[in-house]
Design a protein around this motif. Structure first.
Motif, mmCIF file in Angstrom:
data_model
loop_
_atom_site.group_PDB
_atom_site.id
_atom_site.type_symbol
_atom_site.label_atom_id
_atom_site.label_comp_id
_atom_site.label_asym_id
_atom_site.label_seq_id
_atom_site.Cartn_x
_atom_site.Cartn_y
_atom_site.Cartn_z
ATOM 1 N N ASN A 191 35.374 27.024 130.430
ATOM 2 C CA ASN A 191 34.773 26.658 132.526
ATOM 3 C C ASN A 191 33.534 26.375 132.441
ATOM 4 N N VAL A 192 32.698 27.342 131.136
ATOM 5 C CA VAL A 192 31.343 27.260 131.800
ATOM 6 C C VAL A 192 30.571 25.773 130.930
ATOM 7 N N CYS A 193 31.709 25.220 130.172
ATOM 8 C CA CYS A 193 30.925 24.140 129.352
ATOM 9 C C CYS A 193 31.305 23.039 130.524
ATOM 10 N N TRP A 194 33.036 22.755 130.856
ATOM 11 C CA TRP A 194 33.501 21.750 132.347
ATOM 12 C C TRP A 194 32.565 21.969 133.615
ATOM 13 N N ALA A 195 32.185 23.429 133.899
ATOM 14 C CA ALA A 195 30.739 23.664 134.937
ATOM 15 C C ALA A 195 29.317 22.145 134.961
ATOM 16 N N GLY A 196 29.103 22.977 133.155
ATOM 17 C CA GLY A 196 27.823 22.401 132.932
ATOM 18 C C GLY A 196 28.186 21.133 132.897
ATOM 19 N N PHE A 197 29.422 19.940 132.623
ATOM 20 C CA PHE A 197 29.501 18.379 132.919
ATOM 21 C C PHE A 197 29.028 18.135 134.140
ATOM 22 N N ASN A 198 29.945 18.823 135.433
ATOM 23 C CA ASN A 198 29.768 18.501 136.620
ATOM 24 C C ASN A 198 28.390 18.778 137.127
ATOM 25 N N LEU A 199 27.985 19.648 136.577
ATOM 26 C CA LEU A 199 26.310 19.642 137.127
ATOM 27 C C LEU A 199 25.584 18.767 136.422
ATOM 28 N N ALA A 218 38.982 10.819 144.592
ATOM 29 C CA ALA A 218 37.932 11.759 145.637
ATOM 30 C C ALA A 218 39.147 12.636 146.326
ATOM 31 N N LEU A 219 40.438 12.470 146.667
ATOM 32 C CA LEU A 219 41.813 13.201 147.388
ATOM 33 C C LEU A 219 41.823 14.590 146.916
ATOM 34 N N TYR A 220 40.985 14.660 145.092
ATOM 35 C CA TYR A 220 41.037 16.082 144.600
ATOM 36 C C TYR A 220 40.724 16.567 145.533
ATOM 37 N N ARG A 221 41.162 18.247 145.578
ATOM 38 C CA ARG A 221 40.754 19.462 145.774
ATOM 39 C C ARG A 221 40.012 19.885 145.083
ATOM 40 N N ASN A 222 40.393 20.277 144.059
ATOM 41 C CA ASN A 222 39.823 21.322 143.400
ATOM 42 C C ASN A 222 37.887 20.809 143.134
ATOM 43 N N MET A 223 37.869 21.229 142.652
ATOM 44 C CA MET A 223 36.452 20.514 141.461
ATOM 45 C C MET A 223 35.890 20.511 140.234
ATOM 46 N N GLU A 224 37.011 21.677 140.227
ATOM 47 C CA GLU A 224 36.929 21.955 138.509
ATOM 48 C C GLU A 224 37.826 20.552 138.018
ATOM 49 N N ARG A 225 38.940 20.057 138.759
ATOM 50 C CA ARG A 225 39.081 18.872 137.988
ATOM 51 C C ARG A 225 38.749 17.958 137.718
ATOM 52 N N SER A 227 34.168 14.126 134.204
ATOM 53 C CA SER A 227 32.269 13.865 134.112
ATOM 54 C C SER A 227 31.457 14.016 133.254
ATOM 55 N N LEU A 228 32.447 14.435 132.173
ATOM 56 C CA LEU A 228 32.174 14.431 130.589
ATOM 57 C C LEU A 228 32.659 13.076 129.992
ATOM 58 N N MET A 229 33.308 12.356 130.937
ATOM 59 C CA MET A 229 33.536 10.870 130.359
ATOM 60 C C MET A 229 32.446 9.790 131.256
ATOM 61 N N SER A 230 32.000 10.361 131.922
ATOM 62 C CA SER A 230 30.464 10.239 133.018
ATOM 63 C C SER A 230 29.263 9.674 132.390
ATOM 64 N N LEU A 277 29.600 24.836 145.570
ATOM 65 C CA LEU A 277 30.715 24.509 145.127
ATOM 66 C C LEU A 277 30.987 24.382 143.173
ATOM 67 N N ILE A 278 29.733 24.525 142.412
ATOM 68 C CA ILE A 278 30.204 23.787 140.701
ATOM 69 C C ILE A 278 29.964 25.764 140.555
ATOM 70 N N TYR A 279 28.535 26.473 140.909
ATOM 71 C CA TYR A 279 29.159 27.666 140.782
ATOM 72 C C TYR A 279 30.176 28.920 140.668
ATOM 73 N N GLY A 280 30.661 28.148 142.004
ATOM 74 C CA GLY A 280 31.902 28.682 142.074
ATOM 75 C C GLY A 280 33.404 28.475 141.835
ATOM 76 N N SER A 281 32.737 26.956 141.076
ATOM 77 C CA SER A 281 33.831 27.107 140.451
ATOM 78 C C SER A 281 33.702 28.355 138.906
ATOM 79 N N LEU A 282 32.506 28.683 138.926
ATOM 80 C CA LEU A 282 32.757 29.649 137.205
ATOM 81 C C LEU A 282 34.045 31.072 137.767
ATOM 82 N N GLU A 283 34.617 30.890 136.432
ATOM 83 C CA GLU A 283 35.623 32.274 135.835
ATOM 84 C C GLU A 283 34.170 33.407 136.154
ATOM 85 N N LYS A 284 33.394 33.376 135.352
ATOM 86 C CA LYS A 284 32.281 34.371 135.699
ATOM 87 C C LYS A 284 31.118 33.738 136.270
ATOM 88 N N ALA A 285 30.864 34.179 137.767
ATOM 89 C CA ALA A 285 29.773 33.147 138.469
ATOM 90 C C ALA A 285 28.924 34.614 138.730
#
Length: 459
Positions: A35-43, A171-178, A183-186, A241-249
């Motif tokens: 979860n932290v890794c995906w949040a990092g990639f999004n950031l 863009a129609l996705y609702r969940n940022m974590e998805r 983001s990793l591919m980008s 948004l990214i901070y809120g996607s963390l399991e342990k924020a």
């Protein structure tokens, strides 16, 4: 005997429960790490954005040595203010940028930050479409049989087709974590493009003449350069948004993610800045890919990778714009129909504007000084200072006050300079050195060069 058997069974049960607990804890740790890794990639994805190919342009505006110093400085300020923003949110008990400013400065502050948070991602989406319109036609023209008159070479067709087929559905996705894997591919594609820029610099540095004063320490367009850099690193609109996607924020976890993400982003940014600028010096465009010739095969691969990157980044900005609209007009909750309608409205408006305007440099400058600068320099520090238990002049608030003052200076001065001294834009035209039979000499200003296609005057 029975007592001994019962004790043994009890011990076995305890051992089994302990092993199960350890497995569950290990599984939980792995999930938290992922979860932290995906949040990092999004950031990182939020930080990098379109700005990478605009950074060499900022070196042209500021001068390469000063530009690199400013780049490090803006990265540090951005890193510091992102952490300050989340700390201020924790201090005020809020979980969005808008609610933080509303709690701190009331309705005027809420409306101001909402407008800025909408303006920044909106202009960013426009710039993404402009880049898509610059890049894809040149890629398609490398296909045998596709000419400049073909529909595939039309920038408007490129923008419309990618919007309808790719960016709107994502863009129609609702969940940022998805978006984590996206983001990793980008990020991977951004690194690939970076290596292309580095490889090409080794040959272009010697084949393209350097402009006069290419290596001066500083130029007087420094405020415009800071605006472009602020645009690049500005991701505060997506922080909550990214901070809120963390399991342990927690603020501690967020600080670690922020530091690592910013260091990686800065390393990539420096490579783009240096190797992009030294390739073209004073000819550097706001969209670096406009400097490369369309018949360059390696650059065609780079263009393709960056086009995918831009298309993948676009939805994240749409997430933010949609959240602002949701909070201001719908109380933070959107039904499925309204969610679709708002997304479609935002995407449609950005597409129309990008079809009408095609110069990236001015978009980067204006968005940088008008929205990125207050969101990075001014608002986070102002909120923290007001929420702090110490007086504004206390030693603990020295750095926030300094950053706040910088933002107050940069914003108006950068805007005035961007309007009074706009930089030239190639508007999709091939650069003079792409034509055959061009003869180069030293490049003092105002020297004329001849090619078999036209007479080029270098300013």
């Amino acid at each position: 005997m029975k007592t001994t058997q019962l004790q043994n069974r009890h011990l076995e049960q305890i051992d089994t429960d302990d092993r199960t607990l350890l497995v569950e804890e290990d599984e939980t740790d792995r999930k938290l790490t992922a979860n932290v890794c995906w949040a990092g990639f999004n950031l990182i994805n939020a930080i990098l954005g379109t700005g990478m190919i605009g950074l060499p342009y900022s070196m042209k505006l500021a001068g390469l040595p000063l530009g690199l110093l400013l780049l490090v400085g803006v990265a540090y300020v951005t890193d510091y203010s992102m952490i300050l923003l989340i700390k201020a949110g924790a201090m005020s008990g809020t979980s969005t940028y808008q609610s933080l400013v509303s709690r701190t400065f009331g309705v005027p502050g809420y409306l101001t930050v909402s407008a800025l948070q909408l303006l920044y991602p909106f202009a960013a989406m426009v710039s993404y479409n402009i880049i898509t319109g610059d890049i894809l036609p040149k890629i398609f023209q490398r296909i045998p049989g596709v000419t400049q008159e073909s529909i595939l070479a039309d920038r408007r067709f490129a923008i419309l087709s990618t919007t309808i087929l790719i960016t709107l559905p994502i863009a129609l996705y609702r969940n940022m974590e998805r978006l984590g894997k996206v983001s990793l591919m980008s990020l991977i594609l951004t690194v690939i493009v970076m290596f292309m820029v580095i490889i090409r610099a080794s040959s272009l540095t010697w084949s393209i003449p350097h402009t006069e004063d290419a290596w001066v320490f500083a130029n007087w367009n420094v405020m415009q350069a800071v605006g472009v850099m602020s645009f690049v690193f500005m991701c505060h609109h997506a922080c909550f948004l990214i901070y809120g996607s963390l399991e342990k924020a927690t603020v501690s976890n967020w600080s670690g993610i922020t530091h690592v993400s910013m260091i990686i982003s800065l390393i990539i940014s420096v490579q783009y800045s240096v190797f992009g600028y030294v390739s073209f010096t004073g000819f550097t465009q706001g969209d670096l890919f406009e400097n490369y010739c369309k018949d360059d095969n390696l650059v065609t691969i780079g263009r393709f990778c960056y086009a995918i990157t831009i298309i993948l980044i676009y939805p994240m900005e749409c997430f933010v714009a949609r959240e602002v609209i949701s909070n201001v007009f719908f109380g933070g909750t959107l039904s499925t129909i309204v969610h679709f309608a708002v997304t479609l409205l935002v995407v449609t408006l950005t597409t129309i504007i990008s079809l009408l305007f095609n110069c990236l440099g001015i978009v980067l400058e204006l968005n940088g000084v008008l929205s990125a600068t207050p969101l990075v320099f001014i608002i986070p520090t102002a909120c923290y200072i007001k929420l702090s238990a110490d007086h504004w002049y206390h030693a603990n608030n020295t750095l926030p006050c300094f950053i706040l003052l910088l933002g107050v200076i940069i914003m108006p001065v950068g805007f005035v300079m961007a309007i009074l001294y706009p930089q030239e834009c190639s508007h999709g035209s091939e650069m003079f050195y792409c034509f055959a039979n061009v003869t180069f000499f030293d490049i003092p200003s105002n020297r004329t060069y001849q090619s078999n296609a036209s007479e080029i005057k270098i300013k």
